[in-house]
Design an enzyme around this catalytic site. Structure first.
Site, short mmCIF file in Angstrom:
data_model
loop_
_atom_site.label_atom_id
_atom_site.label_comp_id
_atom_site.label_asym_id
_atom_site.label_seq_id
_atom_site.Cartn_x
_atom_site.Cartn_y
_atom_site.Cartn_z
CG LEU A 132 -1.87 -1.11 1.24
CD1 LEU A 132 -3.00 -0.85 2.45
CD2 LEU A 132 -2.85 -1.00 -0.06
CE1 TYR A 133 5.42 5.49 2.68
CE2 TYR A 133 7.11 4.21 1.41
CZ TYR A 133 6.85 5.31 1.97
OH TYR A 133 7.68 6.42 2.00
CB SER A 134 5.10 0.06 -2.98
OG SER A 134 6.26 -0.46 -2.28
#
Length: 227
Positions: A150-152
């Site tokens: 999700l961060y990426s």
């Protein structure tokens, strides 16, 4: 004096970026969701404070209205607010994208009228090479094994928004930055990263570009990154 707004600037890279830009003579506004922490950070640095939650349209509009009333323009905008969601589910995805990507849209759209009044408007988005297809598919890069989809994904969106804003507004510098792995609250559980003031130097370099500087790029301390 250069008027600068940094979101999520009560700690970490945002705080150290504010410190370094103040040393360069900028009039810095610390944007923070938490009023108490934001005021404390601003007082410590000798900066100004605006309550600003990038996930709240009303908060964003109020903050930019306050800066407009006091300054009449905005010269530099640094999108620093961000979250790291480690659980892969719908609610976590909504939180990650709301802060890391949609927040950029909220603040940029509210800031554009003020940026257009600047002689040399400049927008810097603290993104990540974790959102680079080139990096995450390269076994020699640390992003290859990063277990935070999700961060990426949200940082890939942040970089794409930077490029699209640069194309739509050629009179404003828009660049995304990979500041380097940094020891912040976000990475505390992993015990990794260099001091925030070192990473802030990368942000400051882009935040102090003149009108001849690049736009629509993703950069780290070595220059432009493929993504």
């Amino acid at each position: 004096m250069t008027v600068t707004l940094i979101t999520g600037a009560n700690k970490g890279i945002g705080f150290e970026t504010a410190r370094q830009l103040l040393d360069l003579g900028h009039d810095v506004y610390i944007g923070a969701r938490d009023t108490e922490r934001g005021k404390k950070a601003a007082a410590e640095l000798g900066a100004r404070f605006v309550q600003l939650d990038v996930t709240d349209d009303v908060s964003v509009a109020r903050a930019l209205t306050e800066i407009d009333a006091a300054e009449g323009r905005l010269d530099v905008l640094v999108h620093n607010a961000g979250v790291l969601e480690s659980v892969l589910d719908g609610p976590s995805a909504l939180r990650a994208f709301d802060t890391n990507a949609v927040g950029i849209v909220r603040v940029t759209e509210a800031a554009l009228p003020l940026l257009r009044r600047s002689a040399h408007p400049n927008v810097v988005t603290i993104s990540s090479s974790a959102g680079s297809f080139w990096a995450v598919n390269n076994p020699e890069r640390p992003e290859f094994g990063l277990p935070f989809p999700l961060y990426s994904a949200s940082k890939a969106a942040a970089t794409m928004l930077t490029v699209q804003y640069a194309k739509a507004h050629p009179g404003i510098r828009f660049n995304a930055v990979e500041p380097g792995t940094t020891a912040t609250d976000m990475t505390a559980a992993f015990g990794i990263g260099r001091p925030a003031h070192e990473s802030a130097r990368v942000v400051v370099r882009l935040a102090t570009l003149d009108a001849t500087g690049p736009t629509g790029t993703l950069q780290d301390e070595t220059g432009t990154l493929p993504w």
